[in-house]
Write an enzyme that holds these catalytic residues in place. Sequence first.
Site, mmCIF file in Angstrom:
data_model
loop_
_atom_site.group_PDB
_atom_site.id
_atom_site.type_symbol
_atom_site.label_atom_id
_atom_site.label_comp_id
_atom_site.label_asym_id
_atom_site.label_seq_id
_atom_site.Cartn_x
_atom_site.Cartn_y
_atom_site.Cartn_z
ATOM 1 N N GLY A 71 20.218 18.267 33.223
ATOM 2 C CA GLY A 71 20.893 17.032 33.801
ATOM 3 C C GLY A 71 20.314 16.647 35.119
ATOM 4 O O GLY A 71 20.298 15.660 35.612
ATOM 5 N N ASN A 151 32.980 14.891 34.940
ATOM 6 C CA ASN A 151 32.883 16.165 34.361
ATOM 7 C C ASN A 151 34.327 16.582 34.938
ATOM 8 O O ASN A 151 34.519 17.794 34.242
ATOM 9 C CB ASN A 151 31.574 16.839 35.094
ATOM 10 C CG ASN A 151 31.544 16.485 36.424
ATOM 11 O OD1 ASN A 151 31.337 15.278 36.898
ATOM 12 N ND2 ASN A 151 31.575 17.415 37.372
ATOM 13 N N HIS A 201 22.822 22.523 27.696
ATOM 14 C CA HIS A 201 23.744 23.559 27.804
ATOM 15 C C HIS A 201 25.140 23.089 27.657
ATOM 16 O O HIS A 201 26.217 23.947 27.509
ATOM 17 C CB HIS A 201 23.461 24.609 28.999
ATOM 18 C CG HIS A 201 23.848 23.860 30.362
ATOM 19 N ND1 HIS A 201 25.263 24.486 30.684
ATOM 20 C CD2 HIS A 201 23.338 23.119 31.056
ATOM 21 C CE1 HIS A 201 25.222 23.993 31.997
ATOM 22 N NE2 HIS A 201 24.228 23.043 32.326
ATOM 23 N N CYS A 325 30.466 23.519 40.547
ATOM 24 C CA CYS A 325 29.336 23.422 41.808
ATOM 25 C C CYS A 325 30.274 23.544 43.103
ATOM 26 O O CYS A 325 29.667 23.842 43.957
ATOM 27 C CB CYS A 325 28.851 22.133 41.799
ATOM 28 S SG CYS A 325 28.439 21.736 40.076
HETATM 29 C C1 LIG Z 1 26.439 19.800 34.095
HETATM 30 C C2 LIG Z 1 26.318 18.275 34.568
HETATM 31 C C3 LIG Z 1 25.148 17.784 35.221
HETATM 32 C C4 LIG Z 1 23.961 18.798 35.589
HETATM 33 O O1 LIG Z 1 23.230 19.294 34.489
HETATM 34 P P1 LIG Z 1 22.459 20.677 34.537
HETATM 35 O O2 LIG Z 1 21.754 20.733 33.189
HETATM 36 O O3 LIG Z 1 23.453 21.573 34.506
HETATM 37 O O4 LIG Z 1 21.469 20.617 35.591
HETATM 38 C C5 LIG Z 1 24.934 16.674 35.527
HETATM 39 N N1 LIG Z 1 25.933 15.908 35.484
HETATM 40 C C6 LIG Z 1 27.036 16.031 34.839
HETATM 41 C C7 LIG Z 1 28.104 15.007 34.690
HETATM 42 C C8 LIG Z 1 27.405 17.283 34.535
HETATM 43 O O5 LIG Z 1 28.504 17.714 33.800
#
Ligand SMILES: *Cc1c(COP(=O)(O)O)cnc(C)c1O
Length: 386
Positions: A71, A151, A201, A325
């Site tokens: 992501g 998130n 993931h 984070c």
């Molecule tokens: C987890 C997340 C990401 C980052 O994705 P990764 O695959 O962990 O780098 C970005 N945006 C949102 C909304 C997320 O929940």
Amino acid sequence: MRRIYLDYAATTPVHPAVIEAMTPYFNEKFGNASTIYYYGREARSAIEASREIFAKAIGADTSEIVFTSGGTESDNFAIKGVAFANKNKGNHIITSAIEHHAVLETCHFLEKQGFNVTYLPVDKDGLIDPSTLKKAITSKTILITIMHSNNEIGVIEPIEEIGKIAKENGIIFHTDAVQSFGQVPINVDSLNVDLLSVSSHKIYGPKGVGAIYIRKGTKIVQFMHGGEQERNRRAGTENVAGIVGFGKAIEIAMRDISKESERLTKLRDKLIKGIIEKISDVKLNGHSTKRLPNNVNFSIKYVEGESMILNLDMEGICASTGSACTSGSLEPSHVIMALGVSHEVAHGSLRFTIGKYTTEEDIDEVLRVLPGIISRLRDLSPLYKK
Ligand SMILES: *Cc1c(COP(=O)(O)O)cnc(C)c1O
């Protein structure tokens, strides 16, 4: 000790069928997809099969899909790629105050490179007002990037409407759909999006793989330079096993999406109702219905998020203060702060995100132990008066 995992928004366990699908691609089928002999062709066709699964899941064409490392990379690619490709047209970007750090930090970086960024506020429920967006648009606006769902507080933004505004104004529109994908149906045409980020993931696939949808004709510059992989849009030897696993995870998510979202919505609402009934001075963060089926986020007055997490952990329950984070930092969440609450209220945020292996017994257990934890912590708090 029996552990109850309620942090599915942070990451999910890999589905057994996903592991099974991936396994051969580590050894027997180890080929580099850029080679033209048997092993290479085998890897290539596995990647293309996943591409088809993902394209079909979001109503896109396979030529519009690029696999990435997750992501974060997809968000970086979308935002920097569009900004640098369109800087002759303008230098203004619009986003929201509640984006994931992958979007916010990318925007901060671009500000240092001479771009101007508007961070749209949200209302007390976490929603963007499309009319505020309209007013923020200038002749210099080249990109709008607003997340599909948040998130931390699970709120689902009015993406269709935002996309329509972007389209009417000829502005490229990106959405971070990492949390939504697999939980709520997504179609890139009905959402009017030009770019969309997803991650494996978060949907029971392996870590370190994701994808970006790039609508045909979107002006974007490459982010990773090197070989000619992914039609020259993302250099680097493909993570074949990861992409195969991601494809399998998408297949399973799409197969189960309506049944699973119905099941999770019931468990979510039971947990929300239970917390409101059993604990005083709590406030649900995020809109009560325009939210992800798996998200419960409360501000619990007179207690601190971290203490709740540690006490729940001692009872075998894994929860979060909001974002993986920012845990460890003492700053309150930028998302909760954006809802217009005080620092103290923002410090007491508690997030449960449920998923595939969550049962009704798990919810009952949380509702059994949480009130006691809160009342013990409140007894220690100088701010709390009984
Ligand atoms: C987890 C997340 C990401 C980052 O994705 P990764 O695959 O962990 O780098 C970005 N945006 C949102 C909304 C997320 O929940």
